[in-house]
Write a protein that holds these residues in place. Structure first.
Motif, PDB file in Angstrom:
ATOM      1  N   VAL A  53      -0.433  13.874  -8.066  1.00  0.00           N
ATOM      2  CA  VAL A  53      -1.208  12.757  -8.599  1.00  0.00           C
ATOM      3  C   VAL A  53      -0.254  11.585  -8.726  1.00  0.00           C
ATOM      4  N   GLY A  54      -0.783  10.387  -8.662  1.00  0.00           N
ATOM      5  CA  GLY A  54       0.070   9.205  -8.683  1.00  0.00           C
ATOM      6  C   GLY A  54      -0.180   8.341  -9.905  1.00  0.00           C
ATOM      7  N   LEU A  55       0.889   7.777 -10.413  1.00  0.00           N
ATOM      8  CA  LEU A  55       0.846   6.799 -11.491  1.00  0.00           C
ATOM      9  C   LEU A  55       1.600   5.563 -11.036  1.00  0.00           C
ATOM     10  N   ILE A  56       1.183   4.398 -11.509  1.00  0.00           N
ATOM     11  CA  ILE A  56       1.876   3.157 -11.195  1.00  0.00           C
ATOM     12  C   ILE A  56       2.642   2.710 -12.427  1.00  0.00           C
ATOM     13  N   GLU A  57       3.947   2.521 -12.248  1.00  0.00           N
ATOM     14  CA  GLU A  57       4.824   2.076 -13.333  1.00  0.00           C
ATOM     15  C   GLU A  57       5.352   0.691 -12.980  1.00  0.00           C
ATOM     16  N   ASP A  58       5.307  -0.230 -13.942  1.00  0.00           N
ATOM     17  CA  ASP A  58       5.851  -1.560 -13.674  1.00  0.00           C
ATOM     18  C   ASP A  58       7.326  -1.595 -14.053  1.00  0.00           C
ATOM     19  N   TRP A  76       7.473  -5.411  -8.407  1.00  0.00           N
ATOM     20  CA  TRP A  76       7.185  -5.163  -9.822  1.00  0.00           C
ATOM     21  C   TRP A  76       6.672  -3.765 -10.116  1.00  0.00           C
ATOM     22  N   HIS A  77       6.085  -3.082  -9.154  1.00  0.00           N
ATOM     23  CA  HIS A  77       5.476  -1.784  -9.403  1.00  0.00           C
ATOM     24  C   HIS A  77       6.160  -0.689  -8.598  1.00  0.00           C
ATOM     25  N   LYS A  78       6.097   0.529  -9.168  1.00  0.00           N
ATOM     26  CA  LYS A  78       6.649   1.705  -8.493  1.00  0.00           C
ATOM     27  C   LYS A  78       5.626   2.827  -8.605  1.00  0.00           C
ATOM     28  N   CYS A  79       5.347   3.506  -7.511  1.00  0.00           N
ATOM     29  CA  CYS A  79       4.409   4.623  -7.502  1.00  0.00           C
ATOM     30  C   CYS A  79       5.177   5.897  -7.842  1.00  0.00           C
ATOM     31  N   VAL A  80       4.756   6.575  -8.898  1.00  0.00           N
ATOM     32  CA  VAL A  80       5.405   7.802  -9.346  1.00  0.00           C
ATOM     33  C   VAL A  80       4.488   8.968  -8.994  1.00  0.00           C
ATOM     34  N   ASN A  81       4.974   9.905  -8.185  1.00  0.00           N
ATOM     35  CA  ASN A  81       4.207  11.088  -7.816  1.00  0.00           C
ATOM     36  C   ASN A  81       4.579  12.234  -8.739  1.00  0.00           C
ATOM     37  N   MET A 129       0.838  -1.194   0.000  1.00  0.00           N
ATOM     38  CA  MET A 129       0.000   0.000   0.000  1.00  0.00           C
ATOM     39  C   MET A 129       0.873   1.243   0.000  1.00  0.00           C
ATOM     40  N   LYS A 130       0.692   2.068  -0.999  1.00  0.00           N
ATOM     41  CA  LYS A 130       1.444   3.322  -1.124  1.00  0.00           C
ATOM     42  C   LYS A 130       0.455   4.475  -1.080  1.00  0.00           C
ATOM     43  N   ARG A 131       0.839   5.572  -0.434  1.00  0.00           N
ATOM     44  CA  ARG A 131      -0.018   6.754  -0.351  1.00  0.00           C
ATOM     45  C   ARG A 131       0.526   7.827  -1.286  1.00  0.00           C
ATOM     46  N   VAL A 132      -0.381   8.425  -2.050  1.00  0.00           N
ATOM     47  CA  VAL A 132      -0.016   9.539  -2.916  1.00  0.00           C
ATOM     48  C   VAL A 132       0.032  10.789  -2.043  1.00  0.00           C
ATOM     49  N   THR A 133       1.116  11.527  -2.122  1.00  0.00           N
ATOM     50  CA  THR A 133       1.304  12.697  -1.264  1.00  0.00           C
ATOM     51  C   THR A 133       0.351  13.821  -1.669  1.00  0.00           C
ATOM     52  N   PRO A 134      -0.069  14.667  -0.722  1.00  0.00           N
ATOM     53  CA  PRO A 134      -0.990  15.768  -1.043  1.00  0.00           C
ATOM     54  C   PRO A 134      -0.374  16.746  -2.037  1.00  0.00           C
ATOM     55  N   GLY A 135      -1.192  17.224  -2.974  1.00  0.00           N
ATOM     56  CA  GLY A 135      -0.723  18.138  -4.008  1.00  0.00           C
ATOM     57  C   GLY A 135      -0.119  17.432  -5.205  1.00  0.00           C
TER      58      GLY A 135
END
Length: 69
Positions: A20-25, A47-52, A12-18
């Motif tokens: 938007v988040g994308l998931i990159e494999d 396998w996945h990385k959350c990109v803010n 579980m990853k949280r997108v920081t305020p301000g």
């Protein structure tokens, strides 16, 4: 049981305020979803990385001071 709960918590990853988040494999492909700020995202840590991505760019003001005689 502990291993399964630890894996679930680490995915579980949280997108920081301000932002938007994308998931990159690991191959560089993106999921077709955009996640809002303060939203929890399920991403497999190996396998996945959350990109803010910041919505509003930060404007910095640089001030240079030159000493004179």
């Amino acid at each position: 049981g502990m291993t399964l709960s630890l894996a679930a918590l680490s995915s579980m990853k949280r997108v920081t305020p301000g932002h938007v988040g994308l998931i990159e494999d690991w191959q560089g492909n993106l999921r077709p979803f955009i996640y809002d700020d303060s939203q929890m995202v399920l991403a497999i840590p190996i396998w996945h990385k959350c990109v803010n991505i910041r919505l509003i760019p930060v404007k910095k003001r640089f001030i240079k001071e030159y000493p004179t005689k």
